[in-house]
Design an enzyme around this catalytic site. Structure first.
Site, PDB file in Angstrom:
ATOM      1  N   ASN A   8       0.860  -1.175   0.000  1.00 48.20           N
ATOM      2  CA  ASN A   8       0.000   0.000   0.000  1.00 48.20           C
ATOM      3  C   ASN A   8       0.903   1.233   0.000  1.00 48.20           C
ATOM      4  O   ASN A   8       1.416   1.633   1.035  1.00 48.20           O
ATOM      5  CB  ASN A   8      -0.878  -0.034   1.253  1.00 48.20           C
ATOM      6  CG  ASN A   8      -1.834   1.131   1.326  1.00 48.20           C
ATOM      7  OD1 ASN A   8      -1.783   2.039   0.489  1.00 48.20           O
ATOM      8  ND2 ASN A   8      -2.694   1.121   2.329  1.00 48.20           N
ATOM      9  N   ARG A  89      -2.377  -2.005  -3.626  1.00 49.75           N
ATOM     10  CA  ARG A  89      -3.597  -1.226  -3.433  1.00 49.75           C
ATOM     11  C   ARG A  89      -3.489   0.013  -4.315  1.00 49.75           C
ATOM     12  O   ARG A  89      -2.487   0.724  -4.258  1.00 49.75           O
ATOM     13  CB  ARG A  89      -3.717  -0.806  -1.975  1.00 49.75           C
ATOM     14  CG  ARG A  89      -4.879   0.114  -1.754  1.00 49.75           C
ATOM     15  CD  ARG A  89      -4.866   0.655  -0.355  1.00 49.75           C
ATOM     16  NE  ARG A  89      -6.025   1.489  -0.120  1.00 49.75           N
ATOM     17  CZ  ARG A  89      -5.990   2.626   0.539  1.00 49.75           C
ATOM     18  NH1 ARG A  89      -4.865   3.074   1.037  1.00 49.75           N
ATOM     19  NH2 ARG A  89      -7.094   3.315   0.720  1.00 49.75           N
ATOM     20  N   HIS A 178     -12.375   3.036   0.198  1.00 52.94           N
ATOM     21  CA  HIS A 178     -12.412   1.979   1.219  1.00 52.94           C
ATOM     22  C   HIS A 178     -13.157   0.734   0.717  1.00 52.94           C
ATOM     23  O   HIS A 178     -13.687  -0.041   1.520  1.00 52.94           O
ATOM     24  CB  HIS A 178     -13.148   2.446   2.506  1.00 52.94           C
ATOM     25  CG  HIS A 178     -12.437   3.513   3.272  1.00 52.94           C
ATOM     26  ND1 HIS A 178     -13.109   4.498   3.956  1.00 52.94           N
ATOM     27  CD2 HIS A 178     -11.132   3.727   3.494  1.00 52.94           C
ATOM     28  CE1 HIS A 178     -12.242   5.292   4.557  1.00 52.94           C
ATOM     29  NE2 HIS A 178     -11.036   4.850   4.294  1.00 52.94           N
ATOM     30  N   ARG A 239     -10.547  15.541   7.742  1.00 52.86           N
ATOM     31  CA  ARG A 239     -11.375  15.990   6.607  1.00 52.86           C
ATOM     32  C   ARG A 239     -12.741  16.473   7.083  1.00 52.86           C
ATOM     33  O   ARG A 239     -13.327  15.900   7.998  1.00 52.86           O
ATOM     34  CB  ARG A 239     -11.595  14.856   5.602  1.00 52.86           C
ATOM     35  CG  ARG A 239     -10.342  14.377   4.925  1.00 52.86           C
ATOM     36  CD  ARG A 239     -10.700  13.443   3.769  1.00 52.86           C
ATOM     37  NE  ARG A 239      -9.527  12.778   3.249  1.00 52.86           N
ATOM     38  CZ  ARG A 239      -9.304  11.464   3.380  1.00 52.86           C
ATOM     39  NH1 ARG A 239     -10.176  10.686   3.981  1.00 52.86           N
ATOM     40  NH2 ARG A 239      -8.219  10.939   2.868  1.00 52.86           N
ATOM     41  N   GLU A 383      -7.830  -5.287   4.919  1.00 50.81           N
ATOM     42  CA  GLU A 383      -7.686  -4.939   3.504  1.00 50.81           C
ATOM     43  C   GLU A 383      -6.508  -5.677   2.864  1.00 50.81           C
ATOM     44  O   GLU A 383      -6.566  -6.063   1.704  1.00 50.81           O
ATOM     45  CB  GLU A 383      -7.516  -3.425   3.371  1.00 50.81           C
ATOM     46  CG  GLU A 383      -8.807  -2.690   3.719  1.00 50.81           C
ATOM     47  CD  GLU A 383      -8.616  -1.227   4.085  1.00 50.81           C
ATOM     48  OE1 GLU A 383      -8.136  -0.957   5.200  1.00 50.81           O
ATOM     49  OE2 GLU A 383      -8.939  -0.366   3.265  1.00 50.81           O
TER      50      GLU A 383
END
Ligand code: ADP
Length: 395
Positions: A8, A89, A178, A239, A383
């Site tokens: 990743n 990823r 996601h 965010r 993940e």
């Protein structure tokens, strides 16, 4: 022994996890941080021990070289050839990638070509892919897209109500993120209930530093809270989540410190959310300490955070016309009893009731009462495992 790396690559980091496949055994994992910055760091974890060192890393290519050196150094592999699979990823797959793909030159060019959809991430993902292509040319290399699971959304959900030409000419639409996490936990939930995924309506809440909520109908994502970029949807660590876009020109006219739309967006991405409102930290554990100490900004930030989660989850009860389960996952969803309790208690009208003892104990699985019409589950996301499994499919 066949080994697979799940990689990743972020803008200044590269996380990795080494598996023995198909046994799905984690051999080691690690992260390179501050790539291209001062005081870069490498951490390798295996056998319950952390091996950290500070080392200059100028770019992703060097990080990949260092990673291979460390794997040999720590006897995690004896030669490069042992790594027969690498899963990468990739944050943005746009409308091009509806599933994981075997990487070739063409796929790499396509990933680069949609960099405008994830300007910080896709170039880093591509750099990681290129570095491994050179070093391990014979390994099966697969790209796993964060957006792929959401490509099943119907057009009414992914289109923005603006003139069609902006979708036609510039692909402006909701893509979500996601995806691997929402897919994984919804499938795990079906296993937990021992029911076919096709028969279930599930709302998945991935609540970490980044956070998104997804409505999963019969195993397919039908709506998700993140948008054109991960800035959309709920309030997050740094965010803002959903904003009225009119704030952008208003701030540009009124705040002399903000000089371009990009600067306003950077502020929404990096200085907002829990960090912006608490003025202390973007981290939920820090926020809860300052909230419990009575800090007014922290109390407000926490209340806003829960409020936004409740709003998106209740929207998806509407989108799905009712749900069988709500699943919590990621750093906050898996660990924070108070957030789970406040969200579920605040949505009790929908037929959810928390089991305080199970919630408090932090069990994996059901945390709702036997009578709860909508079941509430905690399922740790994984993940990297999804990525490693997808590599196996192409071997
Ligand atoms: P990322 O989006 O960076 O992958 P994570 O899924 O790791 O994020 O989640 C990070 C968030 O989870 C942080 O806000 C952190 O404070 C929170 N978190 C982790 N462990 C706990 C815990 N035990 N209690 C409350 N919050 C936690």
């Amino acid at each position: 022994m066949e080994k697979t790396l799940a990689v990743n690559a972020g803008s200044s980091s590269l996380k990795w996890q080494l598996y023995e496949m198909p046994e799905e055994k984690v051999i080691a994992k690690g992260i390179f941080e501050r790539i291209g910055l001062a005081q870069s760091m490498s951490t390798v974890k295996f056998n319950g021990e952390d091996h950290k060192r500070e080392i200059d890393i100028v770019d992703h290519r060097q990080a990949v070289l260092l990673l291979m050196d460390e794997l040999i150094h720590f006897h995690l592999i004896s030669e490069f050839r042992e790594i027969t699979g690498i899963g990468h990823r990739v944050v943005a797959g746009g409308e091009l990638f509806k599933d994981s793909v075997l990487i070739d030159k063409n796929v790499l060019d396509q990933i680069k070509s949609i960099s405008n959809l994830a300007p910080l991430h896709n170039p880093a993902n591509a750099a990681g892919i290129e570095a491994f292509m050179k070093l391990l040319p014979d390994a099966t290399a697969v790209a796993v897209f964060d957006t792929a699971f959401h490509t099943s959304m119907p057009e009414k959900a992914y289109r923005y109500p603006i003139p069609n030409k902006y979708y036609r000419n510039y692909s402006v639409r909701k893509y979500g993120a996601h995806g691997t996490s929402h897919m994984y936990v919804s499938r795990e939930a079906a296993k937990y209930f021992d029911k076919p995924l096709e028969d279930l309506k599930i709302i998945t809440a991935h609540i970490g530093n980044g956070a998104s909520i997804t409505a999963v109908d019969g195993g397919k994502s039908v709506d998700t809270s993140m948008g054109f970029t991960p800035l959309g949807g709920v309030m997050m660590g740094t965010r803002s989540g959903e904003m009225d876009p009119s704030v952008i020109p208003f701030l540009l006219e009124n705040d002399p410190d903000l000089n371009s739309a990009q600067e306003v967006i950077d502020m929404f991405n990096n200085q907002s959310g829990i960090r912006g409102v608490s003025e202390l930290s973007s981290d939920m554990r820090d926020l809860e300490k300052s909230r419990d100490a009575g800090d007014a900004n922290s109390i407000l930030a926490y209340e806003m955070f829960v409020d936004r989660l409740k709003k998106y989850i209740s929207q998806y009860f509407g989108v799905l016309n009712g749900a069988d389960a709500l699943v919590f996952t990621a750093g906050i969803g898996e660990n924070d009893r108070k957030v789970r309790e406040d969200v579920v208690n605040g949505l009790s009208w929908f037929g959810m009731e928390i089991n305080p003892e199970r919630n408090y104990r932090g069990v994996v699985g059901e945390i709702s009462t036997a009578d709860s019409k909508v079941k509430v589950l905690v399922i740790p996301t994984d993940e990297e495992l999804v990525i490693a499994r997808d590599v196996e499919k192409f071997k």
